[in-house]
Enzyme design. Structure first.
Site, PDB file in Angstrom:
ATOM      1  N   ASP A  82     -31.979   7.041 -11.783  1.00  0.00           N
ATOM      2  CA  ASP A  82     -31.917   5.532 -11.551  1.00  0.00           C
ATOM      3  C   ASP A  82     -33.163   4.816 -12.303  1.00  0.00           C
ATOM      4  OD1 ASP A  82     -31.267   3.138 -10.737  1.00  0.00           O
ATOM      5  OD2 ASP A  82     -32.031   3.384  -8.640  1.00  0.00           O
ATOM      6  N   GLU A 179     -24.949   4.245 -17.511  1.00  0.00           N
ATOM      7  CA  GLU A 179     -25.076   2.575 -16.714  1.00  0.00           C
ATOM      8  C   GLU A 179     -26.107   2.000 -17.666  1.00  0.00           C
ATOM      9  OE1 GLU A 179     -24.277   1.381 -12.897  1.00  0.00           O
ATOM     10  OE2 GLU A 179     -26.410   1.098 -12.918  1.00  0.00           O
TER      11      GLU A 179
END
EC number: 5.1.2.7
Length: 420
Positions: A82, A179
């Site tokens: 992340d 992403e």
């Protein structure tokens, strides 16, 4: 070449700060499956959180693998590196199969003039009246606008390309879900800006499967959306239309979908998200981040006795170090310090009083304190410093903590967004 790893239509990002709630979190996805909706679990934990806690991504992977085995989960599942960048990505390469490339800090850094000029020349289709199906009015775009957007975002997209290629070099193409995150910045990206950004991403040949823009309004950690719901709804729907258009126009992956970061507890916009993705037959990725950590504290408080005492201690320490804890999260919290109760007051609370102040279920309990909740949301560093004492408290109260984690994730997040 091996088959490209595909993120399913619906997915939910779950933070497990101390690698103790993976099974309880996955249980929520199992409940969704029984309700007829498949949602892929994505366990996410940033480098900053690993550094604060003193953990490794391999530990998050192990916890997820054990949960999957124990619950007999047969669907795909993911571990998200992340908010990584070129400096932090290496420790995530082996255990992770989902990489959130965070380029928010690069937004606004001017790209090379020749790169901007080349981008504008390469995309004459962006200039003029650009009609996108299901958006009421065509985008009216002139060359100066395209040049301005490129100057603002092109360097960020190029940085994402560098991160992506670095991961490919070490893991292989198609072995992970990419992403791009642009949410932790000051200004929202409009749908027309998103179109230009997606064209740039296609130029960089990044096969992104999710993109996390910054939406209008505030997405503060652990509390409801702050902003105009009607405006958000229009923007969200226009973004869905823009993505569908860009997929066809620029050859981006068919399963490209919006990612809603800091999506936990945004109850006032869940209906808009649910109805929009259903109307567009679109996917969505919603990150609930640290909400499970808060459910751990709630579970401890609900347990009473030593658990309640420890929860109060966490709050007292967080209160005393509020400025330090809040600084890294300034763009995603909004705490009114004058509304934080003094620890001497909290120390006198019953289990029920503590739980009611911290629990956020959208039912407008007058005892709920959003400022206390936001402080504790960023206060996991306090528990990390407790070390084994905190972990042993979780284990001693596993049943009540797990029940809170599963209930929160399924009843308050998955059901209103995905099940209806």
């Amino acid at each position: 070449m091996a088959e490209t790893l595909q993120l399913p239509k619906y997915s939910i990002g779950m933070g497990d700060r101390f690698a103790h709630q993976a099974k309880a979190q996955l249980a929520a996805c199992v409940l969704a499956e029984k309700a007829g909706v498949t949602i892929a679990p994505v366990w996410n934990k940033s480098n900053r959180e690993h550094l604060i806690i003193g953990s490794e991504p391999s530990g998050t992977r192990s916890a997820a693998d054990v949960a999957v085995k124990e619950l007999g989960w047969t669907g795909p599942y993911f571990l998200d590196a992340d908010h990584i960048n070129l400096k932090t990505v290496d420790r995530f390469l082996a255990p992770c199969n989902f990489f959130t490339m965070d380029v928010a800090d690069d937004i606004g850094h001017p790209a090379a003039a020749e790169d901007v000029a080349a981008f504008v020349a390469r995309h004459p289709e962006l200039i003029g009246n650009v009609a996108i199906p299901r958006i009421e009015k065509p985008f009216e775009i002139d060359e100066a606008f395209v040049r301005g957007v490129a100057n603002k975002f092109l360097a960020a997209v190029q940085q994402a390309g560098a991160i992506y290629r670095s991961i490919v070099d070490k893991k292989g193409e198609g072995s992970f879900v990419p992403e791009i995150s642009m949410d932790e910045t000051d200004s929202p990206q409009t749908p027309v800006e998103l179109l230009v950004i997606l064209a740039a991403i296609a130029d960089e040949k990044i096969p992104i499967q999710t993109i996390a823009p910054k939406f209008t309004g505030r997405f503060n950690k652990g509390v409801d959306y702050v902003g105009d719901v009607e405006q958000f709804t229009k923007e969200f729907r226009d973004d869905l239309a823009t993505i569908a258009f860009a997929v066809e126009r620029y050859g981006l992956p068919k399963n490209l979908k919006l990612s809603v970061h800091s999506g936990s507890d945004k109850y006032s916009i869940y209906k808009a998200i649910r109805e929009s993705i259903k109307d567009f037959d679109a996917g969505v990725h919603v990150k609930t981040a640290g909400t499970s950590w808060l459910e751990e504290v709630i579970g401890l408080a609900e347990s009473g006795g030593d658990g309640l005492a420890l929860a109060k201690e966490v709050y007292a320490e967080a209160f005393g170090h509020a400025a330090e804890l809040c600084a890294p999260y300034a763009t995603v919290i909004d705490i009114k310090t004058e509304r934080l109760p003094d620890p001497s007051v909290v120390n006198g609370w019953t289990s029920d009083e503590f739980v009611r102040a911290l629990r956020h279920d959208g039912k407008h309990d007058a005892a709920f304190n959003p400022d206390l909740r936001q402080l504790l949301h960023v206060g996991f560093k306090v528990a990390a410093k407790m070390g084994d004492r905190y972990l042993k408290a979780l284990e001693a109260n596993e049943e009540v903590v797990a029940r809170n984690v599963t209930t929160n994730l399924y009843e308050r997040h998955i059901k209103p967004i995905f099940v209806g």
